[in-house]
Design an enzyme around this catalytic site. Sequence first.
Site, PDB file in Angstrom:
ATOM      1  N   HIS A  75      -3.658   0.923   2.091  1.00  6.54           N
ATOM      2  CA  HIS A  75      -3.405   1.775   3.251  1.00  6.54           C
ATOM      3  C   HIS A  75      -3.872   1.071   4.516  1.00  6.54           C
ATOM      4  O   HIS A  75      -3.152   1.016   5.508  1.00  6.54           O
ATOM      5  CB  HIS A  75      -4.132   3.105   3.076  1.00  6.54           C
ATOM      6  CG  HIS A  75      -4.014   4.017   4.247  1.00  6.54           C
ATOM      7  ND1 HIS A  75      -2.845   4.674   4.562  1.00  6.54           N
ATOM      8  CD2 HIS A  75      -4.913   4.382   5.189  1.00  6.54           C
ATOM      9  CE1 HIS A  75      -3.025   5.399   5.649  1.00  6.54           C
ATOM     10  NE2 HIS A  75      -4.271   5.234   6.050  1.00  6.54           N
ATOM     11  N   ARG A 101       4.466   1.622  -0.306  1.00  4.25           N
ATOM     12  CA  ARG A 101       3.446   0.777   0.320  1.00  4.25           C
ATOM     13  C   ARG A 101       2.966  -0.237  -0.714  1.00  4.25           C
ATOM     14  O   ARG A 101       2.264   0.107  -1.659  1.00  4.25           O
ATOM     15  CB  ARG A 101       2.295   1.644   0.827  1.00  4.25           C
ATOM     16  CG  ARG A 101       1.072   0.850   1.237  1.00  4.25           C
ATOM     17  CD  ARG A 101       0.094   1.661   2.049  1.00  4.25           C
ATOM     18  NE  ARG A 101      -0.352   2.886   1.414  1.00  4.25           N
ATOM     19  CZ  ARG A 101      -1.305   2.960   0.481  1.00  4.25           C
ATOM     20  NH1 ARG A 101      -1.890   1.856   0.031  1.00  4.25           N
ATOM     21  NH2 ARG A 101      -1.674   4.128  -0.015  1.00  4.25           N
ATOM     22  N   TYR A 142      -6.708   3.939  -7.378  1.00  2.22           N
ATOM     23  CA  TYR A 142      -5.973   5.194  -7.534  1.00  2.22           C
ATOM     24  C   TYR A 142      -4.517   5.033  -7.962  1.00  2.22           C
ATOM     25  O   TYR A 142      -3.826   6.032  -8.137  1.00  2.22           O
ATOM     26  CB  TYR A 142      -6.045   6.016  -6.241  1.00  2.22           C
ATOM     27  CG  TYR A 142      -5.576   5.291  -4.986  1.00  2.22           C
ATOM     28  CD1 TYR A 142      -4.227   5.175  -4.680  1.00  2.22           C
ATOM     29  CD2 TYR A 142      -6.492   4.749  -4.096  1.00  2.22           C
ATOM     30  CE1 TYR A 142      -3.801   4.527  -3.545  1.00  2.22           C
ATOM     31  CE2 TYR A 142      -6.072   4.097  -2.953  1.00  2.22           C
ATOM     32  CZ  TYR A 142      -4.729   3.983  -2.670  1.00  2.22           C
ATOM     33  OH  TYR A 142      -4.302   3.341  -1.532  1.00  2.22           O
TER      34      TYR A 142
END
Length: 401
Positions: A296, A292, A305
């Site tokens: 998200h 990705r 993160y």
Amino acid sequence: MSSPEQWTPERPAGTPAATAASPTAEQVIAGLRATSEGGADLVQLLTPEGERVSHPDFDIEITAEELRGLYRDMVLVRRADREGNALQRQGQLGIWVPLLGQEAAQIGAGRAMRPQDMAFPSYREHGVAWCKGVQPTELLGIFRGTDHGSWDPLEKRFHLYTIVIGNQCLNAAGYAMGQKFDGKVGDDDGEATIVFFGDGATSQGDVHESMVWSAVYDAPLVLFCQNNQWAISEPTERQSRLPLYHRARGYGFPGIRVDGNDVLACLAVTRWALDECRHGNGPVLIEAFTYRMDAHTTSDDPTRYRLSDELEAWKLKDPIERVRVHLVRQQWADTAFFDEVQAEADQLAAELRDFCLNMPDPPAKRIFSEVYAEPSPVLDAQRDEFLEYLSGFETTVGGGH
């Protein structure tokens, strides 16, 4: 094309597959390494450098015209995705779910489907929607909050988006079981179902239950996991000790890991899996190993993160660029072709933006329509009371309220 033995458990007649022995510490470590790097079992037909390679079990013939078509699909879908992202940032959409970096997985799988096959998406399958004839404009109402999807699922053979994580897998398993019970599998003209979900969804009970039911009933279901390696802020290795495609062994059906950034490999593997299912040999689990490249959703901040070095490394594996390089090397496309595709992509984005900016707000009474299949006196009373309440805020001709 036959199923590779290392991916297909032995299944004696009338009995489920034997459960694999518990992995050793060395196998666990190797599995975690494979989870982060792709692993030796990764099916690949087009390298990140744009080099065409062969595979002993999954290989396809592709013409210049077909490859140009796949390239066009990916470019247009990415452009629509970027426009949707921008529209949300500008307040035109409540949220947007990016697919950046996952174009090959979705276009490869989408183009592998036959017209009679049914697809069940999650909320990120804009590329599969494109392949099934659902226009990007038809997705906007979902993310603007004005509808749940404006296409006919049976006509398009593409179910409405599912927001509840993993729930679409149970829906797909039930649909595939219906195909089996209705005698729609068994030959080249048979039907199959494919369901799309992410690596994070594999931790949901619904996904496990769908694998149990589809295995027990030999349902014609392809479970297509797009492992983009981040379930929002949690990496895959926090969810599984072994690569996700190994889970299929526990249910007694084949599991295959494919390079999710390789549109040709995704096309070949998914085409094989769907054919297995339509002939009554399902189900099949496909793990498309991808990444990705964006957040998200637009409410997420991936910089909190994951490291930028990881993102930069995956930019070198871009699914569109490797096809572009291969087209140039093979002299299957020239500058005029690439310019034409880019112009078409820009036009699509302009149409998407214009449609979004001019979307009408639905009337208030719509929230009460199509709730139940038959009229409901209780719901009708609630609707009338609500509309009467709203009418008190309407401005009269004289300027009063």
